[in-house]
Design an enzyme around this catalytic site. Structure first.
Site, short mmCIF file in Angstrom:
data_model
loop_
_atom_site.label_atom_id
_atom_site.label_comp_id
_atom_site.label_asym_id
_atom_site.label_seq_id
_atom_site.Cartn_x
_atom_site.Cartn_y
_atom_site.Cartn_z
N LYS A 54 0.70 -1.12 -0.18
CA LYS A 54 0.02 0.04 -0.04
C LYS A 54 0.94 1.15 -0.09
CE LYS A 54 -3.29 -1.06 -0.53
NZ LYS A 54 -3.69 -1.90 -2.03
N SER A 55 1.97 1.21 -0.57
CA SER A 55 2.78 2.40 -0.52
C SER A 55 3.02 3.00 -1.83
CB SER A 55 4.36 1.89 0.12
OG SER A 55 4.35 1.27 1.09
N HIS A 119 6.46 -7.48 -2.12
CA HIS A 119 6.33 -6.83 -0.81
C HIS A 119 7.33 -7.62 0.40
CE1 HIS A 119 3.23 -4.64 -2.25
NE2 HIS A 119 2.18 -5.58 -2.34
N SER A 151 -4.70 2.64 4.34
CA SER A 151 -4.83 2.09 3.06
C SER A 151 -4.93 0.49 3.17
CB SER A 151 -3.63 2.33 2.29
OG SER A 151 -3.84 1.79 0.84
N PHE A 242 -3.64 9.84 -10.39
CA PHE A 242 -4.66 9.18 -9.76
C PHE A 242 -5.67 8.89 -10.80
CE2 PHE A 242 -8.34 8.28 -6.81
CZ PHE A 242 -7.82 6.90 -6.24
N PHE A 274 -9.70 -0.53 -5.53
CA PHE A 274 -8.24 -0.56 -5.18
C PHE A 274 -7.72 0.87 -5.14
CE2 PHE A 274 -3.83 -0.62 -6.30
CZ PHE A 274 -3.38 -1.89 -5.52
N MET A 275 -8.29 1.69 -6.24
CA MET A 275 -7.75 2.89 -6.27
C MET A 275 -8.73 3.68 -5.37
SD MET A 275 -5.49 3.03 -8.69
CE MET A 275 -5.22 4.58 -9.20
N ARG A 276 -8.41 3.93 -4.15
CA ARG A 276 -9.26 4.54 -3.17
C ARG A 276 -9.37 5.80 -2.98
NH1 ARG A 276 -9.10 5.65 2.33
NH2 ARG A 276 -7.06 5.51 2.09
S1 PPS Z 1 -0.55 -2.97 -3.00
O1 PPS Z 1 -1.97 -3.62 -3.10
O2 PPS Z 1 0.10 -3.32 -2.07
O3 PPS Z 1 0.37 -3.34 -4.58
O4 PPS Z 1 -0.93 -1.56 -3.20
P1 PPS Z 1 -0.01 -0.31 -3.68
O5 PPS Z 1 -0.18 -0.28 -5.18
O6 PPS Z 1 1.26 -0.30 -3.04
O7 PPS Z 1 -0.79 1.04 -2.86
C1 PPS Z 1 -2.12 1.35 -3.26
C2 PPS Z 1 -2.25 2.90 -2.79
O8 PPS Z 1 -1.83 3.70 -3.79
C3 PPS Z 1 -2.78 4.47 -4.19
N1 PPS Z 1 -2.46 4.83 -5.59
C4 PPS Z 1 -1.97 6.01 -6.02
N2 PPS Z 1 -2.01 7.24 -5.42
C5 PPS Z 1 -1.84 8.48 -6.08
N3 PPS Z 1 -1.47 8.48 -7.37
C6 PPS Z 1 -1.57 7.20 -8.38
N4 PPS Z 1 -1.46 7.29 -9.45
C7 PPS Z 1 -1.97 6.07 -7.44
N5 PPS Z 1 -2.25 4.74 -7.70
C8 PPS Z 1 -2.44 4.15 -6.69
C9 PPS Z 1 -3.96 3.85 -4.16
O9 PPS Z 1 -5.09 4.46 -4.16
C10 PPS Z 1 -3.70 3.14 -2.84
O10 PPS Z 1 -3.88 4.18 -1.81
P2 PPS Z 1 -5.13 4.61 -0.88
O11 PPS Z 1 -4.66 5.54 0.20
O12 PPS Z 1 -5.84 3.22 -0.36
O13 PPS Z 1 -5.94 5.33 -1.87
#
Ligand code: PPS
Length: 312
Positions: A54-55, A119, A151, A242, A274-276
């Site tokens: 989730k990073s 991870h 997240s 995002f 997933f894209m929360r």
């Molecule tokens: S995983 O399942 O561990 O692989 O998840 P991961 O991709 O590391 O993290 C998912 C979080 O990243 C956010 N995310 C983004 N944030 C900003 N910009 C972009 N383009 C983007 N793409 C993915 C995603 O929304 C998750 O964070 P949260 O806080 O839950 O929204």
């Protein structure tokens, strides 16, 4: 207490996870695969994206792929980006981790140059990269642990076969005690911060990526040995916001996850993605003052002397 765990964990964890060398790991990443990851044969031209979950992993994978293909999304052939970026320790079928084939099979057969995701904590990573002298390129992405925890909490309520914690408060206690799925955030992040000046390591922070996406594209391109024009850099950054990634079925994992949920016979979660939120600071909507104080105490202790700082 379940004998499979060295300390008391919630029932939802007993049902969906196991403990290996002190780390709580979801069954979706079975021990049979975790053990294979350690002996996975790296190639010098592999590019790994390693993170605590989730990073910003998916975001970084998307950037790497667009950089590789000079911003041309059609080169993905309509596939979801994860098809090009095998998740080393993960099973293929979310609905049935016990018997599912593993993505590491795909990774082993992939032609070079490969892009790979993990991870794992350093001691579980392929022996060639989980050291202070990694033999292939590693992009490590870190996100402030408070937003990461929030997240992760939501993710657990979205993906089949992840622990459905009763409440945020229950999850918070587990995260604080290093018992969240994938264990301690500090143990994952700090070894890579120590290695940040190694020529095979690029250490990125989620919060910096949010602040300057074109700058991040430039940094990653340089690390990958790609020279891109300013126009291509701007195009990649635009396609990687995002909003753009959420609207793009090749980068938003929702459709793939929904298939897993359907197969598992579970109810599809409503209004979840997933894209929360994709923001910095959402933790403020979850941490109570007392939780924040307790987390800060742990954070100060664990990070002391590291020089690593985050924007919260
Ligand atoms: S995983 O399942 O561990 O692989 O998840 P991961 O991709 O590391 O993290 C998912 C979080 O990243 C956010 N995310 C983004 N944030 C900003 N910009 C972009 N383009 C983007 N793409 C993915 C995603 O929304 C998750 O964070 P949260 O806080 O839950 O929204």
């Amino acid at each position: 207490m379940s004998s499979r765990f060295s300390s008391q964990v919630p029932d939802c964890v007993v049902q969906t996870c196991y403990e290996y060398e002190g780390v709580i790991i979801p069954n979706l990443m079975p021990l049979r695969v975790i053990k294979r990851v350690r002996t996975f044969a790296c190639r010098p031209d592999d590019l790994f994206v390693v993170t605590y979950p989730k990073s910003g992993t998916t975001w970084t994978e998307h950037l790497c792929l667009l950089i590789k293909y000079d911003g041309d999304h059609s080169k993905l052939g309509g596939d979801h980006l994860t098809k090009h970026f095998p998740f080393l320790e993960m099973v293929e079928d979310l609905s049935n981790p016990t018997t599912s084939p593993a993505l590491i099979d795909l990774a082993e057969k992939m032609p070079s140059p490969r892009m790979l995701k993990s991870h794992c904590h350093s001691p579980f990573l392929p022996a060639d990269i989980g050291t202070d002298d990694p033999k292939a390129k590693v992009i490590y992405v870190a996100r402030n642990p408070k937003d990461t925890a929030v997240s992760m909490y939501h993710f657990c309520h979205y993906i089949p076969n992840m622990p459905r914690y009763e409440s945020w408060d229950v999850f918070f206690e587990e995260f604080l005690a290093d018992r969240a799925p994938q264990g301690s955030w500090f143990e994952n992040v700090l070894p890579w911060w120590r290695r940040r000046n190694h020529p095979n390591v690029l250490f990125l922070k989620y919060e910096d990526m949010k602040k300057d996406l074109p700058g991040t594209v430039r940094q990653i391109a340089e690390f990958m040995g790609k020279s891109l024009s300013d126009d291509v850099i701007a195009k990649i950054a635009e396609a990687s916001t995002f909003k753009a990634m959420k609207n793009n079925p090749s980068s938003n994992p929702d459709t793939l996850i929904m298939k897993g949920i359907e197969k598992a016979g579970m109810e599809k979660p409503k209004d979840k993605s997933f894209m929360r939120k994709g923001v910095v600071g959402d933790w403020k909507n979850y941490f109570t003052d007392d939780q924040n104080k307790r987390f800060d105490e742990l954070y100060e202790k664990q990070m002391a002397g590291s020089g690593l700082e985050f924007e919260f």
